[in-house]
Design a protein around this motif. Sequence first.
Motif, PDB file in Angstrom:
ATOM      1  N   PRO A   1       0.867  -1.178   0.037  1.00 16.19           N
ATOM      2  CA  PRO A   1      -0.065  -0.024   0.065  1.00 16.19           C
ATOM      3  C   PRO A   1       0.891   1.430   0.003  1.00 16.19           C
ATOM      4  O   PRO A   1       1.950   1.325   0.486  1.00 16.19           O
ATOM      5  CB  PRO A   1      -0.813   0.021   1.443  1.00 16.19           C
ATOM      6  CG  PRO A   1       0.124  -1.054   2.175  1.00 16.19           C
ATOM      7  CD  PRO A   1       0.969  -1.890   1.416  1.00 16.19           C
ATOM      8  N   LEU A   2       0.238   2.403  -0.458  1.00 21.19           N
ATOM      9  CA  LEU A   2       1.087   3.472  -0.477  1.00 21.19           C
ATOM     10  C   LEU A   2       1.701   4.112   0.967  1.00 21.19           C
ATOM     11  O   LEU A   2       2.767   4.394   0.974  1.00 21.19           O
ATOM     12  CB  LEU A   2      -0.022   4.818  -0.919  1.00 21.19           C
ATOM     13  CG  LEU A   2      -0.188   4.832  -2.416  1.00 21.19           C
ATOM     14  CD1 LEU A   2      -1.019   5.858  -2.948  1.00 21.19           C
ATOM     15  CD2 LEU A   2       1.091   4.822  -3.379  1.00 21.19           C
ATOM     16  N   SER A   3       0.927   3.606   1.976  1.00 15.00           N
ATOM     17  CA  SER A   3       1.449   4.095   3.174  1.00 15.00           C
ATOM     18  C   SER A   3       0.626   3.043   4.137  1.00 15.00           C
ATOM     19  O   SER A   3      -0.487   2.828   4.123  1.00 15.00           O
ATOM     20  CB  SER A   3       1.152   5.387   3.704  1.00 15.00           C
ATOM     21  OG  SER A   3      -0.229   5.707   3.790  1.00 15.00           O
ATOM     22  N   TYR A   4       1.116   2.521   5.328  1.00 16.14           N
ATOM     23  CA  TYR A   4       0.571   1.446   6.327  1.00 16.14           C
ATOM     24  C   TYR A   4       1.193   1.781   7.457  1.00 16.14           C
ATOM     25  O   TYR A   4       2.546   1.862   7.668  1.00 16.14           O
ATOM     26  CB  TYR A   4       0.914   0.110   5.939  1.00 16.14           C
ATOM     27  CG  TYR A   4      -0.218  -0.816   6.462  1.00 16.14           C
ATOM     28  CD1 TYR A   4      -1.275  -1.051   6.117  1.00 16.14           C
ATOM     29  CD2 TYR A   4       0.537  -1.084   7.744  1.00 16.14           C
ATOM     30  CE1 TYR A   4      -2.034  -2.190   6.933  1.00 16.14           C
ATOM     31  CE2 TYR A   4      -0.386  -2.295   8.629  1.00 16.14           C
ATOM     32  CZ  TYR A   4      -1.485  -2.466   8.274  1.00 16.14           C
ATOM     33  OH  TYR A   4      -2.137  -3.497   8.901  1.00 16.14           O
ATOM     34  N   MET A   5       0.295   2.145   8.512  1.00 18.05           N
ATOM     35  CA  MET A   5       1.123   2.536   9.870  1.00 18.05           C
ATOM     36  C   MET A   5       0.898   1.128  10.786  1.00 18.05           C
ATOM     37  O   MET A   5      -0.396   0.521  11.014  1.00 18.05           O
ATOM     38  CB  MET A   5       0.101   3.848  10.796  1.00 18.05           C
ATOM     39  CG  MET A   5       0.638   4.212  11.903  1.00 18.05           C
ATOM     40  SD  MET A   5      -0.077   5.659  12.511  1.00 18.05           S
ATOM     41  CE  MET A   5      -0.093   6.875  11.557  1.00 18.05           C
ATOM     42  N   VAL A   6       1.861   1.088  11.555  1.00 13.03           N
ATOM     43  CA  VAL A   6       2.064  -0.231  12.532  1.00 13.03           C
ATOM     44  C   VAL A   6       1.736   0.475  13.814  1.00 13.03           C
ATOM     45  O   VAL A   6       2.485   1.545  14.238  1.00 13.03           O
ATOM     46  CB  VAL A   6       3.325  -0.735  12.200  1.00 13.03           C
ATOM     47  CG1 VAL A   6       3.608  -1.876  13.184  1.00 13.03           C
ATOM     48  CG2 VAL A   6       3.382  -1.646  10.803  1.00 13.03           C
TER      49      VAL A   6
ATOM     50  N   PHE B   1       5.030   2.425   6.989  1.00  9.63           N
ATOM     51  CA  PHE B   1       5.593   1.509   5.777  1.00  9.63           C
ATOM     52  C   PHE B   1       5.075   2.213   4.426  1.00  9.63           C
ATOM     53  O   PHE B   1       4.241   2.563   4.622  1.00  9.63           O
ATOM     54  CB  PHE B   1       5.204   0.148   5.656  1.00  9.63           C
ATOM     55  CG  PHE B   1       5.886  -0.651   6.720  1.00  9.63           C
ATOM     56  CD1 PHE B   1       6.756  -1.664   6.294  1.00  9.63           C
ATOM     57  CD2 PHE B   1       5.740  -0.704   8.180  1.00  9.63           C
ATOM     58  CE1 PHE B   1       7.388  -2.473   7.141  1.00  9.63           C
ATOM     59  CE2 PHE B   1       6.334  -1.574   9.011  1.00  9.63           C
ATOM     60  CZ  PHE B   1       7.247  -2.516   8.476  1.00  9.63           C
ATOM     61  N   ARG B   2       6.234   2.539   3.735  1.00 10.43           N
ATOM     62  CA  ARG B   2       5.784   3.385   2.486  1.00 10.43           C
ATOM     63  C   ARG B   2       5.997   2.315   1.115  1.00 10.43           C
ATOM     64  O   ARG B   2       7.045   1.781   1.285  1.00 10.43           O
ATOM     65  CB  ARG B   2       6.812   4.540   2.355  1.00 10.43           C
ATOM     66  CG  ARG B   2       6.711   5.537   3.285  1.00 10.43           C
ATOM     67  CD  ARG B   2       5.580   6.500   3.463  1.00 10.43           C
ATOM     68  NE  ARG B   2       5.729   7.445   4.346  1.00 10.43           N
ATOM     69  CZ  ARG B   2       4.632   8.078   4.892  1.00 10.43           C
ATOM     70  NH1 ARG B   2       3.460   7.982   4.080  1.00 10.43           N
ATOM     71  NH2 ARG B   2       4.756   9.165   5.503  1.00 10.43           N
ATOM     72  N   ASN B   3       4.852   1.846   0.503  1.00 13.78           N
ATOM     73  CA  ASN B   3       5.058   1.188  -0.641  1.00 13.78           C
ATOM     74  C   ASN B   3       5.311  -0.299  -0.256  1.00 13.78           C
ATOM     75  O   ASN B   3       5.965  -1.067  -0.723  1.00 13.78           O
ATOM     76  CB  ASN B   3       5.945   1.580  -1.770  1.00 13.78           C
ATOM     77  CG  ASN B   3       5.376   2.685  -2.370  1.00 13.78           C
ATOM     78  OD1 ASN B   3       4.206   2.699  -2.609  1.00 13.78           O
ATOM     79  ND2 ASN B   3       6.327   3.740  -2.682  1.00 13.78           N
ATOM     80  N   GLY B   4       4.911  -0.593   1.105  1.00 11.14           N
ATOM     81  CA  GLY B   4       5.147  -2.026   1.687  1.00 11.14           C
ATOM     82  C   GLY B   4       6.689  -2.119   2.297  1.00 11.14           C
ATOM     83  O   GLY B   4       6.769  -3.345   2.795  1.00 11.14           O
ATOM     84  N   ALA B   5       7.330  -0.959   2.414  1.00 13.83           N
ATOM     85  CA  ALA B   5       8.542  -1.161   3.066  1.00 13.83           C
ATOM     86  C   ALA B   5       9.179  -0.128   3.856  1.00 13.83           C
ATOM     87  O   ALA B   5       8.465   0.901   4.008  1.00 13.83           O
ATOM     88  CB  ALA B   5       9.588  -1.316   1.874  1.00 13.83           C
ATOM     89  N   LEU B   6      10.038  -0.370   4.851  1.00 16.44           N
ATOM     90  CA  LEU B   6      10.394   0.640   5.703  1.00 16.44           C
ATOM     91  C   LEU B   6      11.939   0.419   5.940  1.00 16.44           C
ATOM     92  O   LEU B   6      12.480  -0.613   6.390  1.00 16.44           O
ATOM     93  CB  LEU B   6       9.774   0.469   7.157  1.00 16.44           C
ATOM     94  CG  LEU B   6      10.341   1.356   8.491  1.00 16.44           C
ATOM     95  CD1 LEU B   6       9.864   2.710   7.908  1.00 16.44           C
ATOM     96  CD2 LEU B   6       9.554   0.921   9.580  1.00 16.44           C
ATOM     97  N   HIS B   7      12.708   1.496   5.764  1.00 18.36           N
ATOM     98  CA  HIS B   7      14.124   1.225   5.916  1.00 18.36           C
ATOM     99  C   HIS B   7      14.510   1.962   7.176  1.00 18.36           C
ATOM    100  O   HIS B   7      14.077   3.213   7.367  1.00 18.36           O
ATOM    101  CB  HIS B   7      14.801   2.107   4.919  1.00 18.36           C
ATOM    102  CG  HIS B   7      16.323   2.352   5.125  1.00 18.36           C
ATOM    103  ND1 HIS B   7      16.868   3.218   5.470  1.00 18.36           N
ATOM    104  CD2 HIS B   7      17.473   1.229   4.693  1.00 18.36           C
ATOM    105  CE1 HIS B   7      18.388   3.001   5.510  1.00 18.36           C
ATOM    106  NE2 HIS B   7      18.574   1.758   5.057  1.00 18.36           N
ATOM    107  N   VAL B   8      15.209   1.234   8.138  1.00 16.18           N
ATOM    108  CA  VAL B   8      15.508   1.892   9.296  1.00 16.18           C
ATOM    109  C   VAL B   8      17.161   1.774   9.489  1.00 16.18           C
ATOM    110  O   VAL B   8      17.741   0.977   9.524  1.00 16.18           O
ATOM    111  CB  VAL B   8      14.935   0.958  10.602  1.00 16.18           C
ATOM    112  CG1 VAL B   8      15.253   1.714  12.073  1.00 16.18           C
ATOM    113  CG2 VAL B   8      13.625   0.837  10.555  1.00 16.18           C
TER     114      VAL B   8
END
Length: 272
Positions: A50-55, A98-105
């Motif tokens: 998704p474009l954005s997804y909040m965990v 998460f942006r476009n299904g990914a999150l870089h930390v």
Amino acid sequence: MAKKQKTQEVEVPVVETPVVETQKPKKVEPKKPTWEIKDRVYYLTRKRKPLSYMVKSAGIYFFDEELGYERELKYCENQKTCFVDEMKGDQRLAHIIFRNGALHVPRNKQTLQKLLSLYHPQKETLFEEWKPEVEASDELEVLELQLEALNIAQTVDVDIAEAIMRVEVGSSVSKMSSKELKRDLLLFAKNNPVLFLELASDDNVQLRNYGIKAVEMGILKLSPDNRNFLWASNDRKLMTVPFDEHPYTALAHWFKTDEGMEIYSNIEKRLN
């Protein structure tokens, strides 16, 4: 008259062997995995993008095995820990998006990394950390299975190849040329190596195939109610299909009996 000489008794010294105590082997406790400081990437599971997804970053809990109770978790950028009971001062809650299904930390955000990798209750279900070494291991296992399946498919007998493909494509396998059969067999071995290897090692698959071919060529006959197999030439009943069992699976099992082996041998001569 000679006097008897007295024999002198010689005392043999007793040597005491020292008792050596065997040392008990020391119990080696498994080493806890070390935490590596590095950049980490996380992905939503099931390939969701998704474009954005909040965990959830608050109102979540982690059961601490050592302490024996649940501890509240919260992600605050101004804190050095994600455990609420260890926080000091103000708690400025931060979002995990998460942006476009990914999150870089990045490596300097250790609190967020440990929350996502070690403690978050939705890890491995809602999201997971990308681990290239695990992915490479899985890919290697698949490649090895594909290689094994392709090697068997390359050398397998035509009758076994037909039996395997009949499970995959049904009765249309009878209309295939030898090259079409070989091509589809190799593709099947490559695309589904686990199922291919299971079928290749299952002798019932070939027995089922002989039964189906015998019915197709008019050697055997299956009654309209799928309950009995008969000789097509004189309608003599050979066997009754057990209740709630597939007819050709039951026939394959029957071929292994003393009576069935004679019939199978007869069918095999007629087919060849």
